[in-house]
Design a protein around this motif. Structure first.
Motif, PDB file in Angstrom:
ATOM      1  N   THR A 136      55.828  40.313  36.119  1.00  0.00           N
ATOM      2  CA  THR A 136      56.426  39.805  37.357  1.00  0.00           C
ATOM      3  C   THR A 136      55.444  39.746  38.517  1.00  0.00           C
ATOM      4  N   ALA A 137      54.318  40.469  38.447  1.00  0.00           N
ATOM      5  CA  ALA A 137      53.389  40.482  39.581  1.00  0.00           C
ATOM      6  C   ALA A 137      51.978  40.732  39.082  1.00  0.00           C
ATOM      7  N   LEU A 138      51.017  40.072  39.759  1.00  0.00           N
ATOM      8  CA  LEU A 138      49.589  40.253  39.492  1.00  0.00           C
ATOM      9  C   LEU A 138      48.890  40.381  40.832  1.00  0.00           C
ATOM     10  N   ALA A 139      47.981  41.340  40.947  1.00  0.00           N
ATOM     11  CA  ALA A 139      47.292  41.533  42.229  1.00  0.00           C
ATOM     12  C   ALA A 139      45.908  42.103  41.976  1.00  0.00           C
ATOM     13  N   TYR A 140      44.921  41.491  42.667  1.00  0.00           N
ATOM     14  CA  TYR A 140      43.545  41.992  42.613  1.00  0.00           C
ATOM     15  C   TYR A 140      43.298  42.887  43.821  1.00  0.00           C
ATOM     16  N   GLU A 141      42.588  43.948  43.574  1.00  0.00           N
ATOM     17  CA  GLU A 141      42.190  44.853  44.657  1.00  0.00           C
ATOM     18  C   GLU A 141      41.248  44.112  45.607  1.00  0.00           C
ATOM     19  N   ARG A 142      41.226  44.507  46.872  1.00  0.00           N
ATOM     20  CA  ARG A 142      40.527  43.741  47.905  1.00  0.00           C
ATOM     21  C   ARG A 142      39.048  43.578  47.614  1.00  0.00           C
ATOM     22  N   ASP A 143      38.459  44.523  46.848  1.00  0.00           N
ATOM     23  CA  ASP A 143      37.052  44.384  46.465  1.00  0.00           C
ATOM     24  C   ASP A 143      36.891  43.705  45.115  1.00  0.00           C
ATOM     25  N   GLY A 144      37.974  43.341  44.495  1.00  0.00           N
ATOM     26  CA  GLY A 144      37.928  42.627  43.229  1.00  0.00           C
ATOM     27  C   GLY A 144      37.572  43.488  42.046  1.00  0.00           C
ATOM     28  N   GLU A 145      37.690  44.822  42.184  1.00  0.00           N
ATOM     29  CA  GLU A 145      37.293  45.684  41.077  1.00  0.00           C
ATOM     30  C   GLU A 145      38.462  46.036  40.159  1.00  0.00           C
ATOM     31  N   ILE A 146      39.659  46.019  40.690  1.00  0.00           N
ATOM     32  CA  ILE A 146      40.836  46.455  39.930  1.00  0.00           C
ATOM     33  C   ILE A 146      41.847  45.316  39.898  1.00  0.00           C
ATOM     34  N   LEU A 147      42.441  45.138  38.737  1.00  0.00           N
ATOM     35  CA  LEU A 147      43.583  44.232  38.581  1.00  0.00           C
ATOM     36  C   LEU A 147      44.810  45.080  38.270  1.00  0.00           C
ATOM     37  N   ALA A 148      45.872  44.835  39.016  1.00  0.00           N
ATOM     38  CA  ALA A 148      47.141  45.525  38.782  1.00  0.00           C
ATOM     39  C   ALA A 148      48.161  44.504  38.291  1.00  0.00           C
ATOM     40  N   THR A 149      48.888  44.850  37.261  1.00  0.00           N
ATOM     41  CA  THR A 149      49.942  43.985  36.713  1.00  0.00           C
ATOM     42  C   THR A 149      51.251  44.762  36.706  1.00  0.00           C
ATOM     43  N   GLY A 150      52.311  44.122  37.172  1.00  0.00           N
ATOM     44  CA  GLY A 150      53.632  44.731  37.169  1.00  0.00           C
ATOM     45  C   GLY A 150      54.581  43.977  36.263  1.00  0.00           C
ATOM     46  N   SER A 151      55.604  44.686  35.789  1.00  0.00           N
ATOM     47  CA  SER A 151      56.487  44.070  34.802  1.00  0.00           C
ATOM     48  C   SER A 151      57.902  44.599  34.965  1.00  0.00           C
ATOM     49  N   GLU A 152      58.822  43.915  34.275  1.00  0.00           N
ATOM     50  CA  GLU A 152      60.205  44.369  34.248  1.00  0.00           C
ATOM     51  C   GLU A 152      60.384  45.600  33.374  1.00  0.00           C
ATOM     52  N   ASP A 153      59.350  45.986  32.608  1.00  0.00           N
ATOM     53  CA  ASP A 153      59.460  47.193  31.796  1.00  0.00           C
ATOM     54  C   ASP A 153      59.175  48.460  32.601  1.00  0.00           C
ATOM     55  N   GLN A 154      59.147  48.302  33.972  1.00  0.00           N
ATOM     56  CA  GLN A 154      59.017  49.421  34.904  1.00  0.00           C
ATOM     57  C   GLN A 154      57.673  50.130  34.748  1.00  0.00           C
ATOM     58  N   THR A 155      56.638  49.318  34.582  1.00  0.00           N
ATOM     59  CA  THR A 155      55.281  49.872  34.524  1.00  0.00           C
ATOM     60  C   THR A 155      54.357  49.001  35.359  1.00  0.00           C
ATOM     61  N   VAL A 156      53.282  49.655  35.856  1.00  0.00           N
ATOM     62  CA  VAL A 156      52.197  48.957  36.545  1.00  0.00           C
ATOM     63  C   VAL A 156      50.915  49.358  35.837  1.00  0.00           C
ATOM     64  N   PHE A 157      50.175  48.351  35.320  1.00  0.00           N
ATOM     65  CA  PHE A 157      48.960  48.607  34.543  1.00  0.00           C
ATOM     66  C   PHE A 157      47.753  48.244  35.400  1.00  0.00           C
ATOM     67  N   PHE A 158      46.722  49.072  35.287  1.00  0.00           N
ATOM     68  CA  PHE A 158      45.469  48.857  36.020  1.00  0.00           C
ATOM     69  C   PHE A 158      44.361  48.529  35.037  1.00  0.00           C
ATOM     70  N   PHE A 159      43.508  47.566  35.459  1.00  0.00           N
ATOM     71  CA  PHE A 159      42.380  47.147  34.636  1.00  0.00           C
ATOM     72  C   PHE A 159      41.118  47.151  35.478  1.00  0.00           C
ATOM     73  N   GLU A 160      40.012  47.470  34.811  1.00  0.00           N
ATOM     74  CA  GLU A 160      38.700  47.389  35.443  1.00  0.00           C
ATOM     75  C   GLU A 160      38.156  45.985  35.187  1.00  0.00           C
ATOM     76  N   VAL A 161      37.987  45.217  36.261  1.00  0.00           N
ATOM     77  CA  VAL A 161      37.685  43.800  36.137  1.00  0.00           C
ATOM     78  C   VAL A 161      36.260  43.580  35.657  1.00  0.00           C
ATOM     79  N   GLU A 162      35.313  44.364  36.130  1.00  0.00           N
ATOM     80  CA  GLU A 162      33.904  44.098  35.834  1.00  0.00           C
ATOM     81  C   GLU A 162      33.599  44.208  34.349  1.00  0.00           C
ATOM     82  N   LYS A 163      34.301  45.095  33.641  1.00  0.00           N
ATOM     83  CA  LYS A 163      34.049  45.299  32.212  1.00  0.00           C
ATOM     84  C   LYS A 163      35.079  44.547  31.367  1.00  0.00           C
ATOM     85  N   ASP A 164      35.197  43.257  31.656  1.00  0.00           N
ATOM     86  CA  ASP A 164      36.100  42.393  30.876  1.00  0.00           C
ATOM     87  C   ASP A 164      37.498  42.971  30.792  1.00  0.00           C
ATOM     88  N   TYR A 165      38.005  43.341  31.964  1.00  0.00           N
ATOM     89  CA  TYR A 165      39.379  43.820  32.085  1.00  0.00           C
ATOM     90  C   TYR A 165      39.668  44.981  31.126  1.00  0.00           C
TER      91      TYR A 165
END
Length: 1851
Positions: free
Chosen positions: A583-612
């Protein structure tokens, strides 16, 4: 793009074209606007103004001009409706008293009257007293299309279509792609649109409270008419009638009102409620404007405009489904005969008649017409077209559909479509309209999957493929993202597509399809992708994909590319962090972290520089709806997580662990993160209470201030009394209303959107009860021990938003400088708030700009975003629409702006595409890690199990050793097997469990087993059932020659199916009934005759054996004589009549002077058709003969005949090849037997004398292809092993093919022995003999004797001969078979050549058939027109002939009546006599004109009514002269007979007068009938001429069409292989390079033409000779005719003289010849004879009776005489006894004195008896005497009384 309001006003244009002395239309419009503002005053002032109309002519010259001429202006329009329509949008103020007294005048709206578009449409709302410009946002383009809206594609001309997009009507130019926008007037959306049949007007039916229907003129786009009060909330459908004079509209929920409009007068004609459920469509019947049809949810209704005693009314009849299931109906069509054809949800067609389903139409084998609902049905060019949701368009024969009827109780009728078109995969056609392109059959189709198609329905060999003109999103657009670098935007929706647009140049660039729908979208920031080429998309299955956009034109390699697009999308990376929709995708202001939100009531974080690389995830208390990272102005980087259920979380920057630390972690869940939580608690009721308190406080202060001013005013005016008056007023205090109660909803309202304001603070917008405000909230301090679910937090500030109680903000975005806040509303509107910079508390959020753009019902704004430079604003909605606006700026935009597509990265074309995650059930990142840990654990468990199994194996081996040791022991020491069982029940339990598991496995695999069996059966039905013969390759034994059979499928549809051509016709019902009736009568006659034969035979037999009497013979002779006389007279009369008839026929057959023999005419016609006209078919004046005209049916029949011939020849060849294969099998079997016998013989011979044994030929697998489908368990196991090996080597497809092929080939090679199984049995004897010899050799060898040696030598010679013979026999078999194969191979090569030629001919015929099918439709129409006109002409000719016959009959009747009248007068004159003095009086009585009473016949038993008397209309020809000579003044009384006049003559005159009057009346009626017939004849003659002219024109049109068809057939290429010697067209001895001008003849046809030339020369000479002879013959006949006429006249004179000399006058010979016997007299004579015979017979009978009676009388007399003699004897004896008695009495004394009483009685009786007998004697005597006389009467004898007869017996 310009809207109509942006162009020059129509008034200004008219003003430029007018003279200066006349006012422009703009002044007229200003006058109408002032009339609106001033209300009723406009009515008074309207007469004081000079109004102009249309071209500027003045219709009002002075103030005294009549009100009837006020036309052409909106003010005059208002005057028209002041009285007729009570509520008007132009006059809101009530009418004044002075206006009520004015005269009511109804006026007609001028045809040149138009409304002002700018005054009509809704303008954006701007806060009053603000400086916000109205054009803050300007619509520049729309990329969306509401493809699921009913009838949302209309055609205005060949290049312009229009459709609804939210609150806009878009007119799209198909060539230039330019768009024109018309805004809604209500601002609540547009319901439906429609187009006038003439394409000069179109309707826009809107939505809202009592919406309007606005009718625009096209192409000027000026509002022409406005219709009001047709429904309550929205219109569902509109439709014009056939000629466009009426408009029908139907409303949607809740009223569903059906209205019929006179739209040009803006008047509703009829109005009623259509139905209680949703109504989808309403249409007029094209053939009858008084009939309409509405369809909708579960119903269809048939309407009729009926004239009742109260006026016109709409009468509806609801269709009854009966046995058919109730269905929603979308598509339907009214047929010309009143029936209605509709679709259904399951895809069949329903034919309605009289409100009932007549028949349900389906396809063969009960297949539905479409797979899914039928959305539209149309009738085009005599064919029915159905459009289905399955993406198919099918064409049906109209006659078949119209005449369809059920044939059984199911009510189904199976029909097949003529043509069909599958538009594409995943296409859902919703509606279709025909384009106005001459000479083509192109259609535009609305695809509910998001496209507009251009379809070619010509179904010819040049038919174009379906062309997708435009592609759009289907359904709600879920997410939107705008490029941070250029004018690019990306969108995604649940239609499984991601699309890229260049919104500056208004161009869609690229799209990419996936298996699942997209739900979230974000553009990767420039910190991650510098060129802004990447976007990241979340999908509904939890997958996240990174896509890369690039310009393919800048790639270095273009190999194989034909057309390069402006942009392309490449899949760069894919991963699955969630199990539900993202339901939601957001990049951290420095572009290092990607956050993904879902209806499964979780928010996942990814490190962008190392191929997510996944960092971890956190759980949330509710479904995530938005993720926002803190801006750069905040000191820390935090993530704002907004959940739907009222929770808002803030998480810090996640800690990134090293890979070594993260390797052994079981789960990605982050548990040590300090998360702040805010649980929203409703404060709306408190807020409203606080606002109310503040409002009352201000109101109280205002009142106190007013009181103080009032007190001072009273004190100043009244002094002390003023104080008292003030206190008295002060006592009257109004009671205050209670404050609003505090309310908190039980279910938390959903948070719709939010954004950061300051660190730890944020704004949110809520829906539901808490809507209407923006709430400012702050996170509480982090508390590790507090439970999130128990928290309740309240916002500390709020901002109230106007008009958002039921319309909350769905999406918010800001401009770059934060001075504009763009809000997307739930009702599809856009609201822009003006903010001050650096104001996170939104203190000055007061002024705003508001405009409705998306649909108000379902167009919720899902995304809103500005471009990177704040020049554009883009919005997306749930109504599938994407709108692009320009934001108001002081700097104008450049003329042409185009987005720059990022350049491709180096080597992008060589990069491998990552493997996509297409399975929605695939593991997410977390589940994959858990699965990996689970697999690791299971592996350890399996290792433990393996160790246990090894121990068990060792124990089992030890146990088997013990068992072996036990077996080695002596028997008495051995243990029994059961002694080793620890527990006997264990083994039984194991066996039971094993059986149970096997049963369970069978049950589990039962479904799979049946599934695979069904799959196998379907494959066989699909590929094997249709196959008649597979390819069989038979190889030669010694050579490499081989022959293969044809792969034959079952005959095609052309050989089985024969269409009914135009020349074939089914027998009508009348003809069939006549045939059946005739057959029935014949059968009845036959049966009746057979039954009556026995009775007649019996009667004849009785007559035959009964002898005839003389009287019967006399009667029969007389009858026969009479019969012969009558027959002779009848024959003479018949001969005379026959002679007359022959003369009449002869005179009729007499030819006229210009007569031509029909045979000659026919011969000339045939000569013109078949002889002498050898024009080529390519000639422009070529006329196609009737017998050479072809159509698609004949061509299909020819094609089928060709296929059947080719099929039969191939089948015969296949039989020969199969026979050859069988011969090879038989040869191999015989060779095997011979080889076996040869081996047996060689076993007895020395090895030096052995001849090499020939090899036994083998059967190859390709020679027995049927064995490929035979398998056993071993083959299946091998196949399974092969399949497993192939799966391990990752070559599944190759493995399957190789495994299957290898298995089957091994099977065939292994099964070859089956073919020679019989040969083994045949050679069993030989093997047995060889075995015997082998046994004999085992005995000891001894030296043979001489005889044995001799025998051995003989056997050896014999065996050598047999060895050579068998070898030769084997070679002979092989050579013979090879010769047979080579011979058959030569035959097949010839057949192959013929088949190739047949294939070429087949291609030609098929092309011709396709071409003829294109012409068939129009040809049938022309042919039907010719046939109908021909039939009409024949009918009229028949009517004319019938009329002429009737006229002749009427003339004959008149002549008869005139003859009767003459006879009447002549008879009366003869009755009067010559010297009767009352002759004149009686004649006047007879001729007097009197009034008669006519009698009128009435049907039934009614009495006769009297009519008024009428005088005779006409006088007879005889009395006219006498009446003129008589005196008209003479008056006489005809009611009294004069004295001395014969009363009989007087009565006769009266009777004859009545007869005369009857005759005269009949004559008048007949003359009237003749006049009517003459009129009818003249009218029919005129009609015949008109029909003949039309028929000639129709035949010429048909002939021209046939010529055009022949020309198109000539254009087809026909391949004819020729050898060089067959080409006789040479130029200078060489074959020319261009053979296009040559003709191809067969040798036979060429020789026939040459022979025909010779025949024609001979025939020409013969005809000339015949013509000369005919001329001579004609001259001779003319001379003979003259001589014959002279002879006839002489003979007639001779006959006349003979008649005079013989009869004294000329008599009628015919009457003389017909004189015969008097039939009546002869009949009387016969009857007399018969009567005499009967009387004689009766007299004979009476004579016999008299003789009998006489004999009986004689016998009675004899008996009576005998009795008399006896009585006499008795009397004598009595006398003797008396005397003796007396003596005795006297002797006895006086003891018995006197007679005794008994004696006295006895005496008396005897005396009586004697007297009686005496009387009888007398009577008998008298009778005898009487009988002796002639004619005497015999009376019965007198019988004595019974008592008197009995008494003598007592004696």
């Amino acid at each position: 793009m310009k809207e109509p309001g942006d162009q020059d006003s129509y008034g200004e244009r008219l003003d430029r074209s007018k003279s200066p002395g006349k006012r422009s239309l703009s002044s007229l419009k200003s006058a109408s606007r002032s009339a609106v503002r001033e209300g009723n005053k406009a009515l008074e002032d309207a007469t004081d103004k000079t109004l102009t109309e249309g071209g500027g002519e003045s219709y009002l010259e002075d103030d005294d001009y009549s009100m009837e001429h006020l036309e052409g202006s909106s003010s005059s329009f208002q005057d028209d409706y002041v009285e007729t329509i009570r509520e008007s949008q132009y006059l809101e103020a009530p009418a004044s008293a002075s206006e009520g007294a004015e005269e009511e005048v109804k006026k007609k709206i001028s045809e040149n009257f138009f409304y002002d578009y700018m005054e009509l449409v809704l303008m954006p709302f701007v806060t009053p007293d603000s400086n916000i410009p109205l054009d803050l946002l300007t619509l520049v383009h729309s990329f969306g299309y509401d493809c699921k809206k009913r009838a949302n594609l209309q055609l205005l001309d060949s290049n312009t279509v229009m459709y609804i997009a939210g609150n806009q009507l878009i007119l799209l130019n198909l060539k230039t792609k330019e768009q024109i926008y018309l805004r809604s007037s209500s601002g609540r959306g547009i319901g439906v649109i429609g187009v006038h049949p003439d394409k000069t007007y179109f309707t826009v039916a809107e939505k809202g409270v009592f919406p309007k229907i606005i009718i625009y003129e096209y192409p000027s786009l000026r509002p022409y008419r406005i219709l009001q009060d047709g429904t309550e909330l929205a219109y569902a459908y509109v439709d014009f009638n056939y000629d466009g004079t009426l408009l029908a509209s139907v409303g949607s929920n809740p009223d569903h009102t059906l209205t019929i409009w006179n739209w040009k007068e803006e008047q509703p004609i009829l109005k009623t409620k259509a139905f209680s459920q949703d109504v989808f469509k309403v249409t007029f019947n094209p053939e009858d404007d008084e009939q309409l049809t509405t369809v909708g949810s579960g119903h269809i209704k048939f309407w009729e405009i009926a004239l009742t005693f109260t006026g016109l009314k709409l009468q509806g009849s609801l269709g009854r489904f009966g046995k058919t299931a109730t269905t929603d109906i979308e598509g339907y069509m009214e047929l010309p005969d009143g029936k209605v054809l509709s679709g259904s949800e399951w895809g069949n067609m329903l034919l309605w008649e009289g409100g009932l389903i007549k028949v349900e139409l389906c396809r063969a084998a009960r297949k539905s017409c479409h797979q899914g609902p039928i959305n539209q049905i149309m009738l085009d060019e005599g064919e029915v077209i159905t459009i289905g949701a399955d993406g198919c368009i099918r064409i049906w024969d109209f006659e078949t559909v119209d005449t369809a009827d059920s044939i059984d109780e199911t009510g189904l009728l199976e029909i097949e479509p003529i043509n069909e078109l599958q538009v594409g995969k995943n296409v859902k056609l919703f509606s279709m309209i025909k384009m106005n392109e001459i000479g083509s059959n192109f259609w535009l189709a609305q695809d509910a999957s998001g496209a507009i198609w251009k379809l070619d329905l010509s179904f010819s060999n040049i038919t174009q493929d379906p062309d997708c003109l435009f592609s759009f999103h289907s359904g709600a657009i879920e997410a939107l993202a705008v490029s941070p670098l250029t004018y690019l935007m990306a969108t995604t929706a649940l239609d499984c597509s991601v699309r890229i647009y260049d919104f500056a140049s208004k161009t869609p660039l690229a799209q990419m399809k996936f298996k699942q729908g997209g739900t979230a979208l974000a553009w990767v920031p420039r910190l991650v992708s510098y060129n802004g080429a990447q976007i990241i998309v979340g999908f509904e299955d939890g997958v996240v994909r990174v896509l890369e956009l690039y310009d393919p034109k800048r790639l270095t390699v273009f190999a194989g590319r034909k057309k390069v697009s402006d942009a392309d999308i490449n899949l760069k990376q894919v991963f699955k962090p969630h199990t539900a929709r993202v339901t939601a995708l957001a990049y951290e202001r420095d572009g290092e972290i990607l956050a993904t939100g879902s209806e499964d009531q979780t928010v996942f974080f990814f490190e962008v520089e190392k191929d997510y690389k996944p960092i971890g995830y956190i759980t949330t208390p509710g479904p995530v709806c938005q993720l926002i990272w803190s801006p750069n102005s905040h000191p820390d980087s935090t993530l704002l997580i907004i959940c739907e259920n009222g929770y808002v979380l803030e998480t810090p920057y996640p800690t990134i662990k090293e890979e070594e630390e993260n390797r052994d972690v079981v789960s990605y869940e982050i548990k040590d993160m300090h998360i702040k939580c805010f649980h929203f608690s409703s404060v709306k009721s408190k807020t409203l209470r606080f606002i109310e308190i503040e409002k009352r406080k201000r109101l109280k202060e205002l009142k106190e201030k007013q009181k103080e001013e009032r007190r001072k005013q009273l004190a100043a005016e009244m002094g002390g009394n003023g104080e008292k008056e003030f206190h008295a007023e002060e006592e009257e205090v109004e009671a205050e209303e209670p404050l609003p109660e505090i309310f908190i909803p039980s279910t938390p309202c959903h948070i719709l959107c939010g954004f950061y304001s300051e660190p730890g603070k944020f704004w949110v917008s809520l829906g539901g009860y808490d809507a209407g405000f923006l709430y400012h909230c702050e996170f509480p301090p982090y508390d590790k021990n507090s439970a999130i679910t128990e928290m309740k937090n309240e916002p500390f500030d709020f901002r109230r938003l106007e008009d958002t109680e039921d319309n909350p903000i769905q999406a918010i975005t800001f401009s770059i400088h934060q001075d504009l806040m763009f809000c997307g509303m739930r009702d599809g509107a856009i609201r822009v708030y003006i903010l001050s910079q650096n104001n996170p508390s939104l203190m000055n959020m007061v002024d705003y700009w508001h405009f409705n753009i998306h649909d108000n019902n379902y167009g919720c704004v899902k995304g809103i975003s500005t471009s990177f430079d704040d020049r554009f604003l883009v919005t997306t909605g749930a109504d599938s629409n994407i709108f692009v606006f320009t934001i108001f700026s002081e700097f104008e935009l450049k003329k042409s702006i185009k987005a720059k597509v990022p350049s491709p990265r180096f080597g992008i074309e060589a990069e491998p595409i990552p493997e996509d995650i297409e399975d929605p059930k695939s593991y997410s990142i977390e589940n994959a890690r858990r699965k990996r840990e689970h697999d690791k654990l299971m592996k350890e468990v399996e290792e433990i199990k393996a160790g246990k199994r090894e121990k068990l194996k060792a124990l089992r081996n030890e146990f088997w050793k013990l068992l072996e040791m036990n077996q080695e022991l002596p028997k008495h020491m051995q243990f029994k097997r059961t002694d080793f069982d620890v527990d006997s029940k264990i083994r039984a339990e194991i066996a039971r469990k094993t059986a149970f598991k096997i049963h369970q496995v069978e049950k589990e695999l039962a479904w799979e087993k049946e599934k695979h069996e069904l799959g196998l059966m379907k494959l066989q039905n699909r590929f094997r059932e249709s196959l008649e013969n597979d390819i069989i390759v038979v190889r030669a034994i010694q050579s490499d020659h081989k022959i293969s059979s044809y792969r034959l499928v079952k005959p095609s549809k052309y050989s089985k199916f024969k269409r009914i051509s135009l020349t074939e016709r089914r027998a009508s019902k009348l003809e069939r009934s006549e045939k059946e009736g005739a057959g029935r009568k014949d059968s009845q006659k036959d049966t009746g005759g057979s039954v009556s034969v026995p009775e007649e035979s019996i009667i004849e037999k009785g007559k035959k054996f009964r002898p005839k009497t003389l009287s019967e013979i006399m009667v029969e002779n007389q009858i026969e004589k009479t019969r012969k006389l009558i027959l002779k007279a009848e024959r003479a009369q018949l001969k005379i009549q026959q002679r007359k008839k022959e003369w009449e026929e002869l005179y009729k057959s007499k030819p006229q002077d210009d007569f031509e023999d029909p045979r000659d005419v026919q011969a000339i016609k045939e000569a013109q058709l078949y002889m002498g006209d050898f024009n080529l078919k390519t000639a422009p004046d070529y006329k196609i003969p009737e017998h050479m005209r072809v159509n698609a049916a004949k061509k299909e029949e020819e094609l089928g005949h060709l296929d059947s011939m080719a099929h039969s020849k191939k089948k015969n060849m296949n039989k020969c090849i199969i026979s050859l294969r069988d011969l090879k099998v038989a040869v191999i079997e015989e060779i095997q037997c011979l080889v076996q016998e040869l081996k047996t013989i060689q076993a007895t011979l020395h090895i030096s004398k052995h001849i090499p044994i020939p090899e036994v030929p083998q059967i190859y697998p390709e020679e027995v292809p049927e064995k490929r489908f035979q398998y056993d368990e071993e083959i299946l196991l091998n196949f399974k092993r092969q399949q497993i090996q192939d799966e391990k080597s990752h070559q599944l497809e190759q493995g399957e093919s190789a495994g299957s092929g290898g298995g089957f080939l091994r099977l065939s090679s292994r099964k070859d022995g089956d073919l020679t199984r019989d040969s083994l049995s045949k050679s069993s004897k030989a093997s047995a003999s060889s075995a015997d010899t082998a046994k004999l050799s085992e005995f000891e060898k001894v030296d043979p004797i001489d005889v044995e040696l001799e025998i051995m030598k003989r056997d050896e010679i014999k065996h050598l001969y047999m060895q050579q013979y068998l070898t030769n026999r084997i070679k002979e078999l092989i050579v013979t078979f090879d010769a047979e194969l080579r011979l058959l191979r030569h035959q097949k090569l010839k057949l192959d050549t013929q088949m190739k030629l047949s294939d070429l001919h087949h291609v030609t015929l098929f092309q011709e058939m396709l071409l003829l099918k294109n012409f068939e439709k129009q040809e049938n129409i022309l042919q039907e027109r010719v046939n109908s006109l021909d039939k009409e002409e024949q009918d009229m000719q028949w009517k004319i002939s019938e009329t002429l016959k009737e006229m002749e009959e009427k003339k004959n009747e008149i002549a008869k009546f005139q003859d009767q009248e003459k006879a009447l007068y002549a008879g009366f004159q003869a009755a009067i006599g010559e010297n009767n003095k009352f002759a004149n009086f009686l004649m006047k009585v007879l001729k007097k004109k009197i009034k008669r009473v006519k009698k009128k016949e009435v049907e039934g038993d009614a009495d006769e009514d009297e009519d008024s008397d009428e005088s005779s209309e006409e006088e007879s020809s005889l009395e006219s002269g006498e009446d003129e000579s008589g005196s008209d003044d003479e008056v006489f009384d005809d009611s009294i007979c004069p004295t001395n006049c014969d009363v009989g003559l007087f009565e006769m005159a009266l009777q004859l007068r009545e007869k005369r009057l009857d005759i005269e009346e009949a004559l008048v009626e007949e003359r009237k009938s003749i006049d009517n017939l003459k009129k009818e004849h003249d009218a029919l003659s005129k009609k015949v001429k008109i029909v003949a002219t039309n028929l000639n024109a129709a035949e010429e049109d048909l002939e021209a069409y046939q010529r055009e068809k022949q020309q198109r057939l000539n254009e087809l290429m026909v391949v004819i292989p020729l050898k060089l010697h067959q080409i006789e067209h040479v130029v200078f001895g060489e074959i020319p390079t261009d053979l296009s001008g040559t003709l191809v003849f067969s040798n036979q046809s060429l020789s026939r033409l040459q022979e025909r030339i010779t025949q024609l020369h001979e025939e020409n000479a013969k005809q000339q000779k015949l013509n000369k002879e005919c001329r001579e013959r004609r001259k001779q006949l003319i001379r003979e005719k003259r001589e014959m006429a002279k002879t006839i006249s002489k003979m007639e004179e001779t006959v006349r003289q003979l008649m005079i000399s013989k009869f004294g006058r000329v008599i009628d010979l015919e009457a003389l010849q017909t004189l015969s016997v008097n039939t009546t007299l002869e009949e009387l004579k016969i009857r007399k004879i018969q009567k005499e015979l009967l009387n004689a017979k009766e007299m004979k009978m009476w004579e016999e009776k008299i003789a009998q009676v006489r004999w009986e009388l004689m016998m009675k007399t004899k008996e009576h005489t005998k009795k008399l003699h006896q009585m006499n004897d008795l009397c004598i004896e009595k006398k003797k006894l008396d005397s003796r008695l007396n003596t005795l009495q006297n002797q006895q004394g006086n003891a018995f004195q006197g007679p005794r009483k008994a004696d006295i009685v006895a005496k008396e009786k005897v005396a009586e008896l004697i007297q009686l007998q005496a009387e009888r004697i007398l009577a008998l005597k008298e009778e005898i005497a009487l009988l002796r006389k002639k004619g005497g009467l015999i009376l019965p004898p007198i019988q004595p009384p019974q008592e008197k007869e009995m008494n003598p017996m007592g004696l």
